[in-house]
Design a protein around this motif. Sequence first.
Motif, PDB file in Angstrom:
ATOM      1  N   SER A 124       8.978  16.290 -57.872  1.00  0.00           N
ATOM      2  CA  SER A 124       7.680  16.960 -57.957  1.00  0.00           C
ATOM      3  C   SER A 124       6.663  16.144 -57.163  1.00  0.00           C
ATOM      4  O   SER A 124       6.962  15.053 -56.682  1.00  0.00           O
ATOM      5  CB  SER A 124       7.231  17.113 -59.417  1.00  0.00           C
ATOM      6  OG  SER A 124       7.089  15.845 -60.029  1.00  0.00           O
ATOM      7  N   SER A 125       5.459  16.697 -57.049  1.00  0.00           N
ATOM      8  CA  SER A 125       4.415  16.011 -56.283  1.00  0.00           C
ATOM      9  C   SER A 125       3.128  15.972 -57.091  1.00  0.00           C
ATOM     10  O   SER A 125       2.802  16.918 -57.808  1.00  0.00           O
ATOM     11  CB  SER A 125       4.168  16.742 -54.964  1.00  0.00           C
ATOM     12  OG  SER A 125       3.075  16.167 -54.264  1.00  0.00           O
ATOM     13  N   ASN A 126       2.411  14.844 -56.967  1.00  0.00           N
ATOM     14  CA  ASN A 126       1.114  14.737 -57.654  1.00  0.00           C
ATOM     15  C   ASN A 126      -0.039  14.523 -56.686  1.00  0.00           C
ATOM     16  O   ASN A 126      -1.169  14.305 -57.093  1.00  0.00           O
ATOM     17  CB  ASN A 126       1.136  13.604 -58.691  1.00  0.00           C
ATOM     18  CG  ASN A 126       1.380  12.232 -58.070  1.00  0.00           C
ATOM     19  OD1 ASN A 126       1.454  12.092 -56.843  1.00  0.00           O
ATOM     20  ND2 ASN A 126       1.529  11.226 -58.905  1.00  0.00           N
ATOM     21  N   ARG A 127       0.274  14.594 -55.377  1.00  0.00           N
ATOM     22  CA  ARG A 127      -0.785  14.390 -54.398  1.00  0.00           C
ATOM     23  C   ARG A 127      -0.382  14.957 -53.045  1.00  0.00           C
ATOM     24  O   ARG A 127       0.781  14.871 -52.645  1.00  0.00           O
ATOM     25  CB  ARG A 127      -1.094  12.901 -54.244  1.00  0.00           C
ATOM     26  CG  ARG A 127      -2.141  12.587 -53.190  1.00  0.00           C
ATOM     27  CD  ARG A 127      -2.344  11.093 -53.005  1.00  0.00           C
ATOM     28  NE  ARG A 127      -3.323  10.822 -51.967  1.00  0.00           N
ATOM     29  CZ  ARG A 127      -3.664   9.610 -51.543  1.00  0.00           C
ATOM     30  NH1 ARG A 127      -3.082   8.544 -52.075  1.00  0.00           N
ATOM     31  NH2 ARG A 127      -4.576   9.450 -50.590  1.00  0.00           N
ATOM     32  N   ALA A 128      -1.343  15.520 -52.340  1.00  0.00           N
ATOM     33  CA  ALA A 128      -1.116  15.971 -50.968  1.00  0.00           C
ATOM     34  C   ALA A 128      -2.479  16.107 -50.301  1.00  0.00           C
ATOM     35  O   ALA A 128      -3.282  16.951 -50.693  1.00  0.00           O
ATOM     36  CB  ALA A 128      -0.371  17.298 -50.935  1.00  0.00           C
ATOM     37  N   ASP A 129      -2.775  15.248 -49.334  1.00  0.00           N
ATOM     38  CA  ASP A 129      -4.065  15.334 -48.664  1.00  0.00           C
ATOM     39  C   ASP A 129      -3.988  14.780 -47.239  1.00  0.00           C
ATOM     40  O   ASP A 129      -3.122  13.965 -46.916  1.00  0.00           O
ATOM     41  CB  ASP A 129      -5.139  14.598 -49.454  1.00  0.00           C
ATOM     42  CG  ASP A 129      -4.812  13.126 -49.673  1.00  0.00           C
ATOM     43  OD1 ASP A 129      -4.960  12.342 -48.718  1.00  0.00           O
ATOM     44  OD2 ASP A 129      -4.403  12.770 -50.783  1.00  0.00           O
ATOM     45  N   TYR A 130      -4.906  15.270 -46.419  1.00  0.00           N
ATOM     46  CA  TYR A 130      -4.964  14.864 -45.012  1.00  0.00           C
ATOM     47  C   TYR A 130      -6.326  14.253 -44.729  1.00  0.00           C
ATOM     48  O   TYR A 130      -7.366  14.797 -45.117  1.00  0.00           O
ATOM     49  CB  TYR A 130      -4.751  16.077 -44.105  1.00  0.00           C
ATOM     50  CG  TYR A 130      -4.935  15.782 -42.633  1.00  0.00           C
ATOM     51  CD1 TYR A 130      -3.927  15.158 -41.895  1.00  0.00           C
ATOM     52  CD2 TYR A 130      -6.115  16.134 -41.982  1.00  0.00           C
ATOM     53  CE1 TYR A 130      -4.096  14.885 -40.545  1.00  0.00           C
ATOM     54  CE2 TYR A 130      -6.295  15.868 -40.636  1.00  0.00           C
ATOM     55  CZ  TYR A 130      -5.282  15.238 -39.920  1.00  0.00           C
ATOM     56  OH  TYR A 130      -5.454  14.966 -38.573  1.00  0.00           O
ATOM     57  N   LYS A 131      -6.325  13.085 -44.079  1.00  0.00           N
ATOM     58  CA  LYS A 131      -7.571  12.421 -43.708  1.00  0.00           C
ATOM     59  C   LYS A 131      -7.593  12.218 -42.192  1.00  0.00           C
ATOM     60  O   LYS A 131      -6.694  11.599 -41.625  1.00  0.00           O
ATOM     61  CB  LYS A 131      -7.690  11.073 -44.420  1.00  0.00           C
ATOM     62  CG  LYS A 131      -7.857  11.193 -45.927  1.00  0.00           C
ATOM     63  CD  LYS A 131      -8.051   9.839 -46.580  1.00  0.00           C
ATOM     64  CE  LYS A 131      -8.232   9.979 -48.089  1.00  0.00           C
ATOM     65  NZ  LYS A 131      -8.408   8.658 -48.744  1.00  0.00           N
TER      66      LYS A 131
END
Length: 212
Positions: free
Chosen positions: A98-105
Motif C-alpha cells: 500500500s502507499s501512504n504518500r505520493a507527491d511531486y516537488k
Amino acid sequence: MTDADGRPIVAELGRPETAEETWARKDAARTARRQHQTAFNLVIALIASLGIVLFLVAVVVRPDSTVVDRAVDYQKVASQAKVPGVTLAAPDLPDTFSSNRADYKDKTADGVSVWTVGLITPDKQYIGLQQGIKANESWVSNQLDQRAATGSRTIDGTKWTVYDRRAEGDAAGNHAYSLVSTFGSNTIVLSGTADQSSFRTVATAVSEQFAR
C-alpha cells in the motif's frame, strides 16, 4: 438538670444558656450542616464527572497511533501530475503493498525536481521511492545522508548501487537499506526498513515500468 425555672443547665456553662447563646449554638450547627452538605455535593459531582470521562474513554473509538493508514493511490496521483516529457515512477505492485504518500516537488533546494512515493510492505515495513529528475550527485548524496556505497547488486537485469546501514540499528532510521539506479534522466532511490524480498519486488517493478 434544670434551674428553678425549668430551663436545662448546660454542663460546660454550669448554668442555662442565654437566648443569644442558644441562637449562636443553633446557627453554628446550621452552618456546619451547610458546609458538610456542600462538601458532600462536591464529592458527588467529582465522582459523576469522573464516571462520564471513564465512559467516554471506554466507548469512543480511537485510532491506533502506531499504524499510519492513509491509503494513497500513487498511480492515480502520478497520472494526474503535470510533468511533461517525464515518466513518474508508479510501479505495479502486489495488492499486499500500500502507499501512504505520493507527491511531486518542482525544483527542490538541490535544483532537482523530485517525485516521492511512500510504500508500506506486506509486513508493515517502509520503502520510500524517490525519483530525481535530471538529478546531480549532490542530490543523490543528500538522500543517503552523505554515506558511501557498500556494494552493488543486479535485480531483474538492472544494476543497483547498494547502501547497507542495517548494522547501525535504529540510528539508520528509514535509510537502513537503500538501492540507487538510473533510468535515462531519472535517478531512483529506494530507501527503507523492509527486507530483501520486498526491495526486490519494488526494484523489479520499477525496472519493468521504465523498460516499457
